[in-house]
Motif scaffolding. Structure first.
Motif, PDB file in Angstrom:
ATOM      1  N   MET A 188     -10.150  -4.635  -0.891  1.00  0.00           N
ATOM      2  CA  MET A 188     -11.593  -4.570  -1.138  1.00  0.00           C
ATOM      3  C   MET A 188     -12.050  -3.119  -1.204  1.00  0.00           C
ATOM      4  O   MET A 188     -11.430  -2.232  -0.621  1.00  0.00           O
ATOM      5  N   SER A 189     -13.172  -2.885  -1.876  1.00  0.00           N
ATOM      6  CA  SER A 189     -13.687  -1.532  -2.031  1.00  0.00           C
ATOM      7  C   SER A 189     -14.419  -1.091  -0.776  1.00  0.00           C
ATOM      8  O   SER A 189     -14.764  -1.904   0.096  1.00  0.00           O
ATOM      9  N   VAL A 190     -14.662   0.209  -0.691  1.00  0.00           N
ATOM     10  CA  VAL A 190     -15.402   0.751   0.449  1.00  0.00           C
ATOM     11  C   VAL A 190     -16.789   0.130   0.527  1.00  0.00           C
ATOM     12  O   VAL A 190     -17.276  -0.231   1.608  1.00  0.00           O
ATOM     13  N   THR A 191     -17.439  -0.032  -0.624  1.00  0.00           N
ATOM     14  CA  THR A 191     -18.796  -0.587  -0.648  1.00  0.00           C
ATOM     15  C   THR A 191     -18.826  -2.008  -0.102  1.00  0.00           C
ATOM     16  O   THR A 191     -19.708  -2.366   0.702  1.00  0.00           O
ATOM     17  N   SER A 192     -17.871  -2.839  -0.533  1.00  0.00           N
ATOM     18  CA  SER A 192     -17.852  -4.226  -0.063  1.00  0.00           C
ATOM     19  C   SER A 192     -17.532  -4.305   1.424  1.00  0.00           C
ATOM     20  O   SER A 192     -18.081  -5.147   2.145  1.00  0.00           O
ATOM     21  N   GLU A 193     -16.664  -3.418   1.905  1.00  0.00           N
ATOM     22  CA  GLU A 193     -16.329  -3.406   3.329  1.00  0.00           C
ATOM     23  C   GLU A 193     -17.540  -2.977   4.166  1.00  0.00           C
ATOM     24  O   GLU A 193     -17.791  -3.523   5.242  1.00  0.00           O
ATOM     25  N   ILE A 194     -18.279  -2.008   3.659  1.00  0.00           N
ATOM     26  CA  ILE A 194     -19.495  -1.571   4.360  1.00  0.00           C
ATOM     27  C   ILE A 194     -20.498  -2.726   4.428  1.00  0.00           C
ATOM     28  O   ILE A 194     -21.137  -2.962   5.461  1.00  0.00           O
ATOM     29  N   GLY A 195     -20.640  -3.450   3.329  1.00  0.00           N
ATOM     30  CA  GLY A 195     -21.555  -4.585   3.310  1.00  0.00           C
ATOM     31  C   GLY A 195     -21.150  -5.661   4.304  1.00  0.00           C
ATOM     32  O   GLY A 195     -21.998  -6.216   5.022  1.00  0.00           O
ATOM     33  N   ALA A 196     -19.851  -5.944   4.377  1.00  0.00           N
ATOM     34  CA  ALA A 196     -19.366  -6.958   5.301  1.00  0.00           C
ATOM     35  C   ALA A 196     -19.572  -6.525   6.752  1.00  0.00           C
ATOM     36  O   ALA A 196     -20.009  -7.309   7.601  1.00  0.00           O
TER      37      ALA A 196
ATOM     38  N   MET B 123     -12.241  -2.326  18.525  1.00  0.00           N
ATOM     39  CA  MET B 123     -10.827  -2.203  18.206  1.00  0.00           C
ATOM     40  C   MET B 123     -10.357  -3.375  17.346  1.00  0.00           C
ATOM     41  O   MET B 123      -9.544  -3.219  16.437  1.00  0.00           O
ATOM     42  N   ALA B 124     -10.894  -4.579  17.637  1.00  0.00           N
ATOM     43  CA  ALA B 124     -10.458  -5.773  16.917  1.00  0.00           C
ATOM     44  C   ALA B 124     -11.075  -5.881  15.524  1.00  0.00           C
ATOM     45  O   ALA B 124     -10.471  -6.436  14.613  1.00  0.00           O
ATOM     46  N   THR B 125     -12.293  -5.360  15.368  1.00  0.00           N
ATOM     47  CA  THR B 125     -13.001  -5.565  14.106  1.00  0.00           C
ATOM     48  C   THR B 125     -12.995  -4.350  13.186  1.00  0.00           C
ATOM     49  O   THR B 125     -12.898  -4.506  11.963  1.00  0.00           O
TER      50      THR B 125
ATOM     51  N   ILE C 255     -11.779  -1.060   7.257  1.00  0.00           N
ATOM     52  CA  ILE C 255     -11.340   0.228   6.725  1.00  0.00           C
ATOM     53  C   ILE C 255     -10.326  -0.030   5.611  1.00  0.00           C
ATOM     54  O   ILE C 255      -9.209  -0.470   5.884  1.00  0.00           O
ATOM     55  N   PRO C 256     -10.719   0.195   4.356  1.00  0.00           N
ATOM     56  CA  PRO C 256      -9.805  -0.087   3.237  1.00  0.00           C
ATOM     57  C   PRO C 256      -8.546   0.770   3.313  1.00  0.00           C
ATOM     58  O   PRO C 256      -8.546   1.862   3.889  1.00  0.00           O
ATOM     59  N   GLU C 257      -7.491   0.271   2.744  1.00  0.00           N
ATOM     60  CA  GLU C 257      -6.241   1.011   2.716  1.00  0.00           C
ATOM     61  C   GLU C 257      -6.422   2.322   1.958  1.00  0.00           C
ATOM     62  O   GLU C 257      -7.002   2.354   0.874  1.00  0.00           O
ATOM     63  N   GLY C 258      -5.961   3.383   2.560  1.00  0.00           N
ATOM     64  CA  GLY C 258      -6.080   4.691   1.938  1.00  0.00           C
ATOM     65  C   GLY C 258      -7.312   5.466   2.363  1.00  0.00           C
ATOM     66  O   GLY C 258      -7.390   6.678   2.144  1.00  0.00           O
ATOM     67  N   ALA C 259      -8.276   4.796   2.994  1.00  0.00           N
ATOM     68  CA  ALA C 259      -9.495   5.480   3.442  1.00  0.00           C
ATOM     69  C   ALA C 259      -9.202   6.222   4.751  1.00  0.00           C
ATOM     70  O   ALA C 259      -8.439   5.729   5.584  1.00  0.00           O
ATOM     71  N   PRO C 260      -9.781   7.411   4.942  1.00  0.00           N
ATOM     72  CA  PRO C 260      -9.576   8.151   6.199  1.00  0.00           C
ATOM     73  C   PRO C 260     -10.170   7.384   7.378  1.00  0.00           C
ATOM     74  O   PRO C 260     -11.367   7.093   7.384  1.00  0.00           O
ATOM     75  N   HIS C 261      -9.348   7.038   8.349  1.00  0.00           N
ATOM     76  CA  HIS C 261      -9.787   6.180   9.448  1.00  0.00           C
ATOM     77  C   HIS C 261     -10.939   6.790  10.240  1.00  0.00           C
ATOM     78  O   HIS C 261     -11.914   6.099  10.562  1.00  0.00           O
ATOM     79  N   PHE C 262     -10.809   8.072  10.588  1.00  0.00           N
ATOM     80  CA  PHE C 262     -11.851   8.671  11.429  1.00  0.00           C
ATOM     81  C   PHE C 262     -13.193   8.712  10.703  1.00  0.00           C
ATOM     82  O   PHE C 262     -14.222   8.305  11.255  1.00  0.00           O
ATOM     83  N   LEU C 263     -13.208   9.174   9.460  1.00  0.00           N
ATOM     84  CA  LEU C 263     -14.465   9.284   8.720  1.00  0.00           C
ATOM     85  C   LEU C 263     -15.063   7.912   8.439  1.00  0.00           C
ATOM     86  O   LEU C 263     -16.282   7.719   8.550  1.00  0.00           O
ATOM     87  N   MET C 264     -14.223   6.942   8.108  1.00  0.00           N
ATOM     88  CA  MET C 264     -14.721   5.593   7.855  1.00  0.00           C
ATOM     89  C   MET C 264     -15.236   4.968   9.145  1.00  0.00           C
ATOM     90  O   MET C 264     -16.278   4.309   9.152  1.00  0.00           O
ATOM     91  N   GLY C 265     -14.517   5.194  10.235  1.00  0.00           N
ATOM     92  CA  GLY C 265     -14.973   4.681  11.526  1.00  0.00           C
ATOM     93  C   GLY C 265     -16.297   5.296  11.937  1.00  0.00           C
ATOM     94  O   GLY C 265     -17.186   4.615  12.454  1.00  0.00           O
ATOM     95  N   LEU C 266     -16.442   6.601  11.699  1.00  0.00           N
ATOM     96  CA  LEU C 266     -17.699   7.279  12.003  1.00  0.00           C
ATOM     97  C   LEU C 266     -18.839   6.704  11.170  1.00  0.00           C
ATOM     98  O   LEU C 266     -19.936   6.448  11.680  1.00  0.00           O
ATOM     99  N   LEU C 267     -18.590   6.477   9.886  1.00  0.00           N
ATOM    100  CA  LEU C 267     -19.618   5.922   9.000  1.00  0.00           C
ATOM    101  C   LEU C 267     -20.051   4.539   9.473  1.00  0.00           C
ATOM    102  O   LEU C 267     -21.255   4.242   9.548  1.00  0.00           O
ATOM    103  N   LEU C 268     -19.087   3.683   9.817  1.00  0.00           N
ATOM    104  CA  LEU C 268     -19.425   2.332  10.263  1.00  0.00           C
ATOM    105  C   LEU C 268     -20.186   2.353  11.583  1.00  0.00           C
ATOM    106  O   LEU C 268     -21.130   1.576  11.785  1.00  0.00           O
ATOM    107  N   ALA C 269     -19.790   3.242  12.495  1.00  0.00           N
ATOM    108  CA  ALA C 269     -20.505   3.352  13.771  1.00  0.00           C
ATOM    109  C   ALA C 269     -21.940   3.830  13.548  1.00  0.00           C
ATOM    110  O   ALA C 269     -22.877   3.358  14.210  1.00  0.00           O
ATOM    111  N   LEU C 270     -22.136   4.758  12.617  1.00  0.00           N
ATOM    112  CA  LEU C 270     -23.491   5.240  12.315  1.00  0.00           C
ATOM    113  C   LEU C 270     -24.332   4.141  11.675  1.00  0.00           C
ATOM    114  O   LEU C 270     -25.546   4.049  11.915  1.00  0.00           O
ATOM    115  N   ILE C 271     -23.696   3.306  10.851  1.00  0.00           N
ATOM    116  CA  ILE C 271     -24.414   2.162  10.268  1.00  0.00           C
ATOM    117  C   ILE C 271     -24.873   1.212  11.379  1.00  0.00           C
ATOM    118  O   ILE C 271     -26.007   0.728  11.379  1.00  0.00           O
ATOM    119  N   HIS C 272     -23.977   0.969  12.332  1.00  0.00           N
ATOM    120  CA  HIS C 272     -24.334   0.125  13.480  1.00  0.00           C
ATOM    121  C   HIS C 272     -25.491   0.756  14.259  1.00  0.00           C
ATOM    122  O   HIS C 272     -26.417   0.055  14.699  1.00  0.00           O
TER     123      HIS C 272
END
Length: 218
Positions: free
Chosen positions: A1-9, A141-143, A148-165
């Motif tokens: 899935m794309s970054v956009t769809s993962e963010i939406g989910a 940790m479980a969710t 985080i899509p394959e190939g996406a930087p884990h730390f930056l993607m994790g930071l983005l998702l936490a900020l969305i939360h």
């Protein structure tokens, strides 16, 4: 899935988690009614800071270490439960002293003019209650890795998702604080304040007991 769809989910999951009544909702509503909007927002900022810490820990794999360490998990559960039970007992004591007309932490010696606690104290209450809750870390940790899509930087993607939360938290709790503000004087009556302290105290203690019970009987 794309970054956009993962963010939406993830946004959908985080929204459900946020609006479901729980400890954070109890703390925000209780602070809004007894201390006012300023301190309620300080509590919200403490909650979001705790969420951000757990989100970043999950992004770098630190929460996986917690899950793999039974001792560390037990210690954190015990500390979190003790803090919540202590917090709840304090609320019940304030309800009792209000009922006797005695001085409390948010009433001056004459018993008539409310004295607001320092916003930093409200912030720390929200922050510590989240930081000492390992279940929140295990949820991340479980969710989080699932979004985080394959190939996406884990730390930056994790930071983005936490900020969305965090953004979802700020929006939802702002609505709750606004609702409390609209009710105004009806919530500031002493019998209502005593009732809210009792209800909030029981709920917070219940969360503390719930946090430590599986560890004791495991």
């Amino acid at each position: 899935m794309s970054v956009t769809s993962e963010i939406g989910a993830f946004t959908a999951v985080a929204t459900v988690l946020t609006v479901t009544p729980g400890l954070d909702t109890t703390l925000v509503l209780r602070t809004a009614t007894s201390q006012g909007p300023r301190n309620a927002y300080a509590t919200v900022l403490g909650i979001t800071a705790g969420v951000l810490c757990w989100g970043l820990a999950a992004a770098v794999g630190a929460s996986a270490v917690l899950a793999a360490s039974p001792t560390g998990y037990t210690v954190l559960c015990g500390a979190g439960a003790a803090y919540l039970i202590w917090l709840g007992i304090g609320m019940l004591r304030r309800a009792r002293t209000r009922g006797r007309g005695e001085e409390t932490f948010d009433t001056d010696p004459s018993g008539s003019v409310p004295t607001r606690e320092a916003p930093l104290r409200s912030w720390s209450r929200g922050f510590i209650s989240n930081l000492l809750n390992p279940r929140f870390g295990l949820f991340y940790m479980a969710t989080l890795p699932q979004f985080i899509p394959e190939g996406a930087p884990h730390f930056l993607m994790g930071l983005l998702l936490a900020l969305i939360h965090n953004a979802i938290d700020l929006i939802w709790f702002s609505l709750l604080i606004l609702a409390v503000r609209q009710l105004g004087d009806r919530l500031n009556r002493p019998p209502v304040q005593r009732g809210l302290d009792r209800v909030a105290g029981v709920i917070v203690i219940a969360f503390g007991v719930r946090l430590i019970t599986p560890v004791i009987f495991s």
